[in-house]
Design an enzyme around this catalytic site. Structure first.
Site, PDB file in Angstrom:
ATOM      1  CB  SER A   1      36.067 -60.767 -57.648  1.00  9.42           C
ATOM      2  OG  SER A   1      36.424 -59.412 -58.629  1.00  9.42           O
TER       3      SER A   1
ATOM      4  CG  ASN B   1      29.521 -50.383 -61.687  1.00 14.45           C
ATOM      5  OD1 ASN B   1      29.057 -49.794 -62.575  1.00 14.45           O
ATOM      6  ND2 ASN B   1      30.208 -50.216 -61.575  1.00 14.45           N
TER       7      ASN B   1
ATOM      8  CG  HIS C   1      33.460 -47.229 -59.630  1.00 14.99           C
ATOM      9  ND1 HIS C   1      34.702 -47.531 -59.303  1.00 14.99           N
ATOM     10  CD2 HIS C   1      32.695 -48.914 -59.062  1.00 14.99           C
ATOM     11  CE1 HIS C   1      34.903 -49.516 -60.377  1.00 14.99           C
ATOM     12  NE2 HIS C   1      33.785 -49.881 -59.354  1.00 14.99           N
TER      13      HIS C   1
ATOM     14  CE  LYS D   1      32.696 -52.477 -63.015  1.00 13.39           C
ATOM     15  NZ  LYS D   1      34.130 -52.701 -61.884  1.00 13.39           N
TER      16      LYS D   1
ATOM     17  N   GLY E   1      37.097 -56.314 -60.685  1.00 10.23           N
ATOM     18  CA  GLY E   1      37.291 -56.573 -62.397  1.00 10.23           C
ATOM     19  C   GLY E   1      39.204 -57.940 -62.047  1.00 10.23           C
TER      20      GLY E   1
ATOM     21  CD  GLU F   1      33.367 -51.281 -55.507  1.00 11.84           C
ATOM     22  OE1 GLU F   1      32.889 -52.093 -55.663  1.00 11.84           O
ATOM     23  OE2 GLU F   1      33.335 -50.671 -56.251  1.00 11.84           O
TER      24      GLU F   1
ATOM     25  CD  GLU G   1      36.189 -49.393 -63.689  1.00 10.45           C
ATOM     26  OE1 GLU G   1      34.899 -49.252 -63.612  1.00 10.45           O
ATOM     27  OE2 GLU G   1      36.177 -50.291 -62.873  1.00 10.45           O
TER      28      GLU G   1
END
Ligand code: PGA
Length: 255
Positions: free
Chosen positions: A217, A10, A99, A12, A177, A171, A101
């Site tokens: 990560s 991904n 996701h 992003k 991240g 996730e 985010e």
């Protein structure tokens, strides 16, 4: 039982067009001899790269193109949005839905995510549906409750056939991240839980055949240990997917 293993990168909101195509070409060249059998490598660039990336991946066995999001409507006056139909017409095979985010910054709820799942499936693409708890939720011991709700609310109205086309990604938000990874045991525990919920909703066969990726990560140093767990069927990789060498090392770890 042979579940498909999927390593997805991904990207992003990173890599301009030129750099993105270079990254894609590097990965294609390096990964050629590494993927076989039930492993699929999915590159998930920003929207503007999708058509070009899908052209580069076209004749590559075990490689596919994905998108990071889509709008739920089929078409219409939604300035700035991209529908599932548009994505499919550009060569997209997978679409990330939900996701963290998107949930966090764009207010996506399970009700919206259910509509997005339907939109993706109606175009013959495969959704990668993301679930995961916040740091505070894990610390309060609420992670199973949160993940159970995210799964049930968005997936329960899918048909069995639709669920067979759907990938799930666990996730934990605190691991995305941050350089903090769920331990292989923590991830395995949640994956077993996810499979149990899927079994309750759709039956044991479908649950056993659903690919459940881990994300948060993932890097070349921790991938092998994570992928060695019996219920971890691949990775959804963010930061490490932006470096061809790291990403290919992660692909190699999926054996
Ligand atoms: P990360 O991102 O690998 O950079 O933690 C994973 C993701 O958000 O899918």
């Amino acid at each position: 039982m042979k579940r498909k293993k999927i390593i997805a990168g991904n990207w992003k909101m990173n890599k301009n067009f030129e750099d993105g195509l270079s990254l894609c070409s590097e990965i294609v060249n390096m990964v050629a001899d590494e993927v076989r059998g039930e492993v699929e490598v999915v590159l998930i660039p920003p929207f503007v790269h999708i058509h070009a990336v899908s052209q580069l991946l076209k004749a590559k066995p075990h490689m596919a193109t994905g998108a990071q999001n889509c709008h739920q409507a089929v078409s219409g006056a939604y300035t700035g949005e991209i529908s599932a139909a548009l994505l499919a017409s550009a060569g997209t095979q997978y679409v990330i839905i939900g996701h963290s985010e998107r949930r966090q910054y764009f207010g996506e709820t399970e009700a919206i995510l259910f509509e997005k799942l339907q939109a993706v499936l109606a175009q013959g693409m495969k959704p990668i549906y993301c679930v995961g708890e916040l740091k505070e939720e894990r610390e309060a011991g609420k992670h199973f409750e949160v993940i159970g709700r995210q799964l049930t609310d968005a997936l329960k109205a899918l048909t069995a056939e639709q669920m067979q086309q759907t990938v799930v990604a666990y996730e934990p938000v605190w691991a995305i991240g941050t350089g903090l990874t769920a331990s292989p045991d923590q991830a395995q525990e949640v994956h077993v839980f996810i499979r149990k919920i899927l079994s309750d909703l759709f039956g044991a066969d479908i649950a056993q055949n659903t690919t459940i990726q881990y994300g948060g990560s993932v890097n070349p140093a921790n991938a092998s240990e994570l992928f060695a767990k019996p219920d971890i069927d691949g990775g959804l990789v963010g930061g490490a997917s932006l470096k061809s060498r790291d990403f290919v090392e992660i692909v190699k770890a999926m054996r």
